[in-house]
Design a protein around this motif. Structure first.
Motif, PDB file in Angstrom:
ATOM      1  N   LEU A  68       1.187  -0.648   0.086  1.00 22.95           N
ATOM      2  CA  LEU A  68       0.208  -0.275  -0.217  1.00 22.95           C
ATOM      3  C   LEU A  68       0.712   1.474   0.211  1.00 22.95           C
ATOM      4  CD1 LEU A  68      -2.939  -1.221   2.512  1.00 22.95           C
ATOM      5  CD2 LEU A  68      -2.765  -1.014  -0.129  1.00 22.95           C
ATOM      6  N   LEU A  69       2.071   0.461   0.908  1.00 20.22           N
ATOM      7  CA  LEU A  69       3.429   2.389   0.084  1.00 20.22           C
ATOM      8  C   LEU A  69       4.252   2.381  -0.581  1.00 20.22           C
ATOM      9  CD1 LEU A  69       3.385   2.641   4.220  1.00 20.22           C
ATOM     10  CD2 LEU A  69       2.071   4.293   2.677  1.00 20.22           C
ATOM     11  N   ARG A  70       3.680   1.062  -1.707  1.00 26.83           N
ATOM     12  CA  ARG A  70       4.351   1.343  -2.676  1.00 26.83           C
ATOM     13  C   ARG A  70       5.852   0.165  -2.203  1.00 26.83           C
ATOM     14  NH1 ARG A  70       1.283   0.961  -4.141  1.00 26.83           N
ATOM     15  NH2 ARG A  70      -0.585   2.247  -5.407  1.00 26.83           N
ATOM     16  N   GLU A  71       5.948  -0.844  -1.052  1.00 24.43           N
ATOM     17  CA  GLU A  71       7.049  -0.978  -0.459  1.00 24.43           C
ATOM     18  C   GLU A  71       7.204  -2.865  -1.271  1.00 24.43           C
ATOM     19  OE1 GLU A  71       3.753  -2.555   2.637  1.00 24.43           O
ATOM     20  OE2 GLU A  71       3.915  -0.633   1.110  1.00 24.43           O
ATOM     21  N   PRO A  72       8.118  -2.633  -2.167  1.00 22.40           N
ATOM     22  CA  PRO A  72       8.296  -4.123  -2.616  1.00 22.40           C
ATOM     23  C   PRO A  72       8.121  -5.451  -1.524  1.00 22.40           C
ATOM     24  CG  PRO A  72      11.101  -2.844  -1.731  1.00 22.40           C
ATOM     25  CD  PRO A  72       9.498  -2.132  -1.518  1.00 22.40           C
ATOM     26  N   LEU A  73       7.100  -6.429  -1.696  1.00 22.22           N
ATOM     27  CA  LEU A  73       6.444  -7.049  -1.514  1.00 22.22           C
ATOM     28  C   LEU A  73       7.284  -8.341  -1.776  1.00 22.22           C
ATOM     29  CD1 LEU A  73       2.765  -6.357  -0.001  1.00 22.22           C
ATOM     30  CD2 LEU A  73       4.979  -6.016   1.126  1.00 22.22           C
ATOM     31  N   LEU A  74       7.100  -8.668  -3.305  1.00 19.83           N
ATOM     32  CA  LEU A  74       7.501  -9.809  -3.611  1.00 19.83           C
ATOM     33  C   LEU A  74       8.086  -9.363  -5.705  1.00 19.83           C
ATOM     34  CD1 LEU A  74       4.428 -11.828  -3.759  1.00 19.83           C
ATOM     35  CD2 LEU A  74       6.239 -12.808  -2.517  1.00 19.83           C
ATOM     36  N   ASN A  75       9.548 -10.397  -5.869  1.00 22.51           N
ATOM     37  CA  ASN A  75       9.680  -9.754  -6.654  1.00 22.51           C
ATOM     38  C   ASN A  75      10.498 -10.895  -7.946  1.00 22.51           C
ATOM     39  OD1 ASN A  75      11.364  -8.232  -8.345  1.00 22.51           O
ATOM     40  ND2 ASN A  75      13.889  -7.921  -7.281  1.00 22.51           N
ATOM     41  N   GLY A  76       9.399 -10.642  -8.557  1.00 21.93           N
ATOM     42  CA  GLY A  76      10.457 -12.286 -10.247  1.00 21.93           C
ATOM     43  C   GLY A  76       9.013 -13.038  -9.514  1.00 21.93           C
TER      44      GLY A  76
END
Length: 218
Positions: free
Chosen positions: A54-62
């Motif tokens: 919600l704060l554009r923080e990275p959660l998952l990548n790929g």
């Protein structure tokens, strides 16, 4: 700008983009309702697709990380429904088992919108009951919950594949969840660190907040 955007800056739609976009819409409508029971074909996303909170923080990548998260979510959902920690409302009324209903329809309600900027907005809603128990005369009681998450899908302008999934809204029984609720839970689910008992405890722990109590902890 997306080829689907409206206005003077819009660009023509290429065959590759049209194919990718059509595949995405088909997957959202056909597969997403069963995302908690059946494996989702991620062919509509790029290898490096990202998921942000919600704060554009990275959660998952790929794509592999997204696939692991979805697999873990299916396992958690199956465990929770089989144990009775969570009961999911079937579309025809009543409750369904771990398949989301006797008729085989998905438990997740999906709404797809294409706004003027050319991105895709997807809202997934899960109606459920937490802490259901069997009482006398066959009466069952529990805490009714309606979890709703809206995500904005960012598309590659050439291929039409999803490059990023931005979680834009998340609510429980119509009340917005704090960003930390999502940013803490999703990575733990993806890593296999959250169990059905913990999920039930999380929802039931929100009961005072849902009733207008002290509220969520930051």
């Amino acid at each position: 700008r997306s080829p689907l955007s409206v206005g003077a800056g819009a660009v023509p739609v290429s065959p590759a983009f049209a194919f990718g976009f059509a595949s995405l819409v088909r997957a959202l409508n056909e597969q997403m309702p069963k995302v908690l029971t059946d494996e989702l074909d991620l062919g509509f996303a790029t290898d490096g697709v990202q998921v942000t909170g919600l704060l554009r923080e990275p959660l998952l990548n790929g794509r592999p990380a997204l696939r692991r998260a979805l697999s873990a979510a299916r396992g958690l959902y199956s465990q929770a429904t089989r144990s009775g920690a969570i009961s999911v409302q079937a579309r025809g009324g009543g409750t369904g088992g771990d398949r989301g209903g006797a008729d085989g329809e998905g438990a997740v309600q999906v709404s797809v919108m294409v706004p003027a900027d050319g991105d895709i907005l997807v809202t997934c809603t899960l109606p459920a009951t937490v802490g259901r128990s069997q009482l006398a005369l066959g009466v069952q009681v529990g805490l009714p919950l309606r979890l709703s998450v809206t995500s904005r899908l960012r598309l590659d302008s050439s291929s039409g594949l999803v490059t990023r999934v931005d979680i834009s809204e998340a609510s429980l029984n119509g009340r917005p969840l704090l960003p930390r609720t999502i940013s803490d839970l999703l990575p733990r689910v993806a890593a296999g660190g959250a169990g059905a008992d913990e999920l039930e405890a999380l929802f039931t722990g929100l009961l005072p907040w849902l009733n207008g109590g002290a509220g969520q902890r930051k």
